[in-house]
Design a protein around this motif. Structure first.
Motif, mmCIF file in Angstrom:
data_model
loop_
_atom_site.group_PDB
_atom_site.id
_atom_site.type_symbol
_atom_site.label_atom_id
_atom_site.label_comp_id
_atom_site.label_asym_id
_atom_site.label_seq_id
_atom_site.Cartn_x
_atom_site.Cartn_y
_atom_site.Cartn_z
ATOM 1 N N GLN A 192 0.785 -1.226 0.000
ATOM 2 C CA GLN A 192 0.000 0.000 0.000
ATOM 3 C C GLN A 192 0.820 1.281 0.000
ATOM 4 O OE1 GLN A 192 -4.102 -1.428 2.192
ATOM 5 N NE2 GLN A 192 -2.470 -0.644 3.501
ATOM 6 N N ALA A 193 2.148 1.187 0.025
ATOM 7 C CA ALA A 193 2.977 2.401 0.020
ATOM 8 C C ALA A 193 2.733 3.208 -1.247
ATOM 9 C CB ALA A 193 4.451 2.027 0.126
ATOM 10 N N GLN A 194 2.676 4.530 -1.089
ATOM 11 C CA GLN A 194 2.405 5.430 -2.211
ATOM 12 C C GLN A 194 3.442 6.538 -2.266
ATOM 13 O OE1 GLN A 194 -1.657 6.893 -2.119
ATOM 14 N NE2 GLN A 194 -2.462 4.896 -1.445
ATOM 15 N N ALA A 195 3.653 7.075 -3.451
ATOM 16 C CA ALA A 195 4.604 8.178 -3.625
ATOM 17 C C ALA A 195 4.260 9.316 -2.677
ATOM 18 C CB ALA A 195 4.575 8.671 -5.067
ATOM 19 N N GLY A 196 5.286 9.831 -1.995
ATOM 20 C CA GLY A 196 5.098 10.917 -1.053
ATOM 21 C C GLY A 196 4.985 10.461 0.386
ATOM 22 N N ASP A 197 4.741 9.165 0.612
ATOM 23 C CA ASP A 197 4.677 8.653 1.986
ATOM 24 C C ASP A 197 6.038 8.763 2.660
ATOM 25 O OD1 ASP A 197 2.040 7.966 1.577
ATOM 26 O OD2 ASP A 197 2.423 5.806 1.339
ATOM 27 N N LEU A 261 12.560 -2.496 4.200
ATOM 28 C CA LEU A 261 12.384 -1.496 3.148
ATOM 29 C C LEU A 261 12.353 -2.139 1.768
ATOM 30 C CD1 LEU A 261 14.751 1.320 4.486
ATOM 31 C CD2 LEU A 261 12.251 1.264 4.569
ATOM 32 N N ASN A 262 13.158 -3.163 1.560
ATOM 33 C CA ASN A 262 13.129 -3.856 0.274
ATOM 34 C C ASN A 262 11.823 -4.612 0.069
ATOM 35 O OD1 ASN A 262 15.752 -3.933 -1.553
ATOM 36 N ND2 ASN A 262 16.431 -3.692 0.569
ATOM 37 N N GLU A 263 11.259 -5.162 1.133
ATOM 38 C CA GLU A 263 9.965 -5.834 1.032
ATOM 39 C C GLU A 263 8.877 -4.842 0.637
ATOM 40 O OE1 GLU A 263 9.269 -7.774 4.739
ATOM 41 O OE2 GLU A 263 11.005 -9.090 4.535
ATOM 42 N N ILE A 264 8.923 -3.640 1.232
ATOM 43 C CA ILE A 264 7.938 -2.609 0.895
ATOM 44 C C ILE A 264 8.086 -2.185 -0.560
ATOM 45 C CG2 ILE A 264 7.166 -0.255 1.398
ATOM 46 C CD1 ILE A 264 8.311 -0.702 4.267
ATOM 47 N N ALA A 265 9.315 -1.894 -0.957
ATOM 48 C CA ALA A 265 9.562 -1.436 -2.326
ATOM 49 C C ALA A 265 9.134 -2.480 -3.344
ATOM 50 C CB ALA A 265 11.041 -1.094 -2.500
ATOM 51 N N ASP A 266 9.386 -3.742 -3.045
ATOM 52 C CA ASP A 266 9.022 -4.811 -3.971
ATOM 53 C C ASP A 266 7.503 -5.002 -4.026
ATOM 54 O OD1 ASP A 266 9.790 -7.156 -5.667
ATOM 55 O OD2 ASP A 266 8.795 -8.239 -4.055
ATOM 56 N N ALA A 267 6.854 -5.020 -2.870
ATOM 57 C CA ALA A 267 5.410 -5.266 -2.824
ATOM 58 C C ALA A 267 4.617 -4.114 -3.426
ATOM 59 C CB ALA A 267 4.971 -5.504 -1.382
ATOM 60 N N SER A 268 5.084 -2.881 -3.221
ATOM 61 C CA SER A 268 4.358 -1.703 -3.705
ATOM 62 C C SER A 268 4.837 -1.228 -5.069
ATOM 63 C CB SER A 268 4.496 -0.552 -2.694
ATOM 64 O OG SER A 268 3.857 -0.856 -1.480
ATOM 65 N N CYS A 270 7.550 0.363 -5.882
ATOM 66 C CA CYS A 270 7.945 1.765 -5.737
ATOM 67 C C CYS A 270 9.431 1.845 -5.427
ATOM 68 C CB CYS A 270 7.138 2.422 -4.610
ATOM 69 S SG CYS A 270 7.478 1.720 -2.976
ATOM 70 N N ALA A 271 9.964 3.070 -5.450
ATOM 71 C CA ALA A 271 11.345 3.322 -5.040
ATOM 72 C C ALA A 271 11.332 4.050 -3.706
ATOM 73 C CB ALA A 271 12.073 4.149 -6.092
ATOM 74 N N ILE A 272 12.311 3.751 -2.860
ATOM 75 C CA ILE A 272 12.395 4.356 -1.529
ATOM 76 C C ILE A 272 13.773 4.973 -1.347
ATOM 77 C CG2 ILE A 272 12.454 3.863 0.953
ATOM 78 C CD1 ILE A 272 10.354 1.705 0.478
ATOM 79 N N GLU A 273 13.783 6.156 -0.770
ATOM 80 C CA GLU A 273 15.041 6.841 -0.450
ATOM 81 C C GLU A 273 15.090 7.123 1.043
ATOM 82 O OE1 GLU A 273 17.173 10.314 -2.678
ATOM 83 O OE2 GLU A 273 15.755 11.224 -1.259
ATOM 84 N N ASP A 339 9.425 9.126 -8.445
ATOM 85 C CA ASP A 339 10.083 8.499 -9.584
ATOM 86 C C ASP A 339 11.130 7.529 -9.039
ATOM 87 O OD1 ASP A 339 11.967 10.180 -8.559
ATOM 88 O OD2 ASP A 339 12.039 11.536 -10.275
ATOM 89 N N GLY A 340 11.947 7.026 -9.894
ATOM 90 C CA GLY A 340 12.943 6.059 -9.463
ATOM 91 C C GLY A 340 12.566 4.658 -9.898
ATOM 92 N N ARG A 341 13.512 3.768 -9.779
ATOM 93 C CA ARG A 341 13.310 2.395 -10.241
ATOM 94 C C ARG A 341 12.432 1.623 -9.254
ATOM 95 N NH1 ARG A 341 18.166 -1.934 -11.490
ATOM 96 N NH2 ARG A 341 16.845 -3.797 -11.634
ATOM 97 N N PRO A 342 11.304 1.089 -9.691
ATOM 98 C CA PRO A 342 10.430 0.321 -8.794
ATOM 99 C C PRO A 342 11.172 -0.847 -8.149
ATOM 100 C CG PRO A 342 9.297 0.815 -10.840
ATOM 101 C CD PRO A 342 10.723 1.209 -11.043
#
Length: 369
Positions: A192-197, A261-268, A270-273, A339-342
């Motif tokens: 459920q993670a979304q850009a801007g979270d 963090l990798n689990e979140i990025a993979d499931a959603s 998305c990219a995380i910084e 943006d960024g690599r999902p």
């Protein structure tokens, strides 16, 4: 914001109407665990009575049936979904600064329920004990479990005991399962993670992993590093009341926050910084990792969570967490990118560059839990 009372039902009322049918309890005469204590006879009954029932006593457990029984109507008062989890605990040493294997078993299972939004209620306890263990050592572990369960507001309602020969296990292994109830307003998920979270943690990272490795004595370090082992259920309820649209929560155990963090990025997808300057680490843990060439992002935690919170609720979430004893050092360490690599996680370093924070490959440390 959810205003309903999410306190668990009183255990005496929540279980079926039962009474303690055992009027006389056995007493151990041996100071060490023997194979007879797992053989199903009087020695085993005395062990259960004198160590486990004495510490865990409650109406559901004391009948010594093969299962615990509950009133579904009492569970339904707390929510519309049942949560269940199980885990096994193996650690060396079994006593360490800040806790022991018993405390670890209760906290780990309570936290696995709580991060899904559940109110933890009932736990099982199954122990595999090595022949030759001192009974006083077992009592200390069981007392720690009872004290931690009381702190977490959960009841140990059924269990199992096995004894294996010398050398067949490392002193003691503990398996726990847990049941909780999720309130209908809580719908958390890694997808459920979304850009801007924003990415929040509740305090200093890597304490548990560093404490366990240091406790083994191989490095002979004098820095006082304690495990962060703690039940997070109350902190999580505090967070959810302040930020009811929280997307996801996970306790950062084996593999550390990097794995979460990798689990979140993979499931959603998305990219995380995250930012090195915002990631809370004790100086002792930093120094420990520098000496050993370890990355603290992969160190285990047993009292730290990672939460993904919408931007508009981030300030409220941080304020609420910092007002709680287990969240006073809470920090906003990064964001979900537009943006960024999902599927990719990276860190902005102290020097202004970026480095990829990948999923742990193999083991960074010898097995610690």
């Amino acid at each position: 914001m959810i205003e309903k009372n999410l306190a668990p039902p009183d255990s005496a009322a929540a279980v079926a109407n039962v009474t303690d049918i055992r009027t006389r309890r056995g007493k151990l005469v041996s100071s060490v665990i023997t194979l007879a204590h797992g053989g199903g006879g009087k020695a085993m009954r005395d062990l259960i009575d004198d160590v486990f029932i004495d510490a865990f006593s409650n109406p559901a457990l004391n009948t010594l049936e093969d299962q615990a029984r509950f009133q579904l109507s009492d569970l339904a008062k707390l929510g519309d979904r049942l949560a269940m989890t199980t885990d096994s605990y193996v650690i060396d040493p079994i006593f360490f600064p800040g806790g022991d294997i018993g405390k670890l078993a209760i906290c780990g299972t309570v936290n696995d329920l709580a991060v899904g939004g559940a109110t933890p209620l009932y736990l099982t306890c199954a122990m595999i004990i090595e022949e030759g263990m001192q009974v006083d050592t077992l009592r200390q572990i069981v007392k720690s479990m009872a004290d931690t369960a009381r702190e977490a507001g959960v009841t140990i309602v059924t269990g199992d005991t096995k004894v294996v020969g010398r050398g067949s296990c490392d002193k003691i292994f503990i398996n726990t399962a847990g049941i909780g109830v999720i309130h209908q307003d809580y719908k958390l998920g890694a997808h459920q993670a979304q850009a801007g979270d924003h990415i929040l943690v509740n305090g200093f990272l890597g304490d548990h992993g560093a404490a366990i490795l240091n406790a083994r004595g191989d490095m002979h370090l004098t820095s006082p590093i304690e495990s962060d082992c703690a039940p997070l259920h109350d902190l999580i309820q505090t967070l959810l009341k302040a930020a009811p649209h929280t997307r996801f929560i996970r306790d950062a155990t084996r593999g550390g926050i990097a794995s979460v963090l990798n689990e979140i990025a993979d499931a959603s997808k998305c990219a995380i910084e995250i930012h090195e300057t915002k990631t809370p680490l004790r100086q002792e843990v930093k120094g420990f990792c520098e000496i050993l060439g370890l990355d603290p992002l992969y160190l285990a935690n047993e009292g730290k969570l990672v939460a993904v919170v919408p931007a508009e609720e981030t300030d409220a979430a941080l304020t609420a967490m910092r007002g709680h004893a287990l969240g006073k050092d809470a920090a906003d360490i990064g964001t979900v990118l537009h943006d960024g690599r999902p599927g990719r996680v990276h860190m902005q370093t102290l020097f202004g560059g970026k480095r990829i924070v990948d999923m742990l490959v193999g083991e960074q440390l010898p097995r610690i839990c």
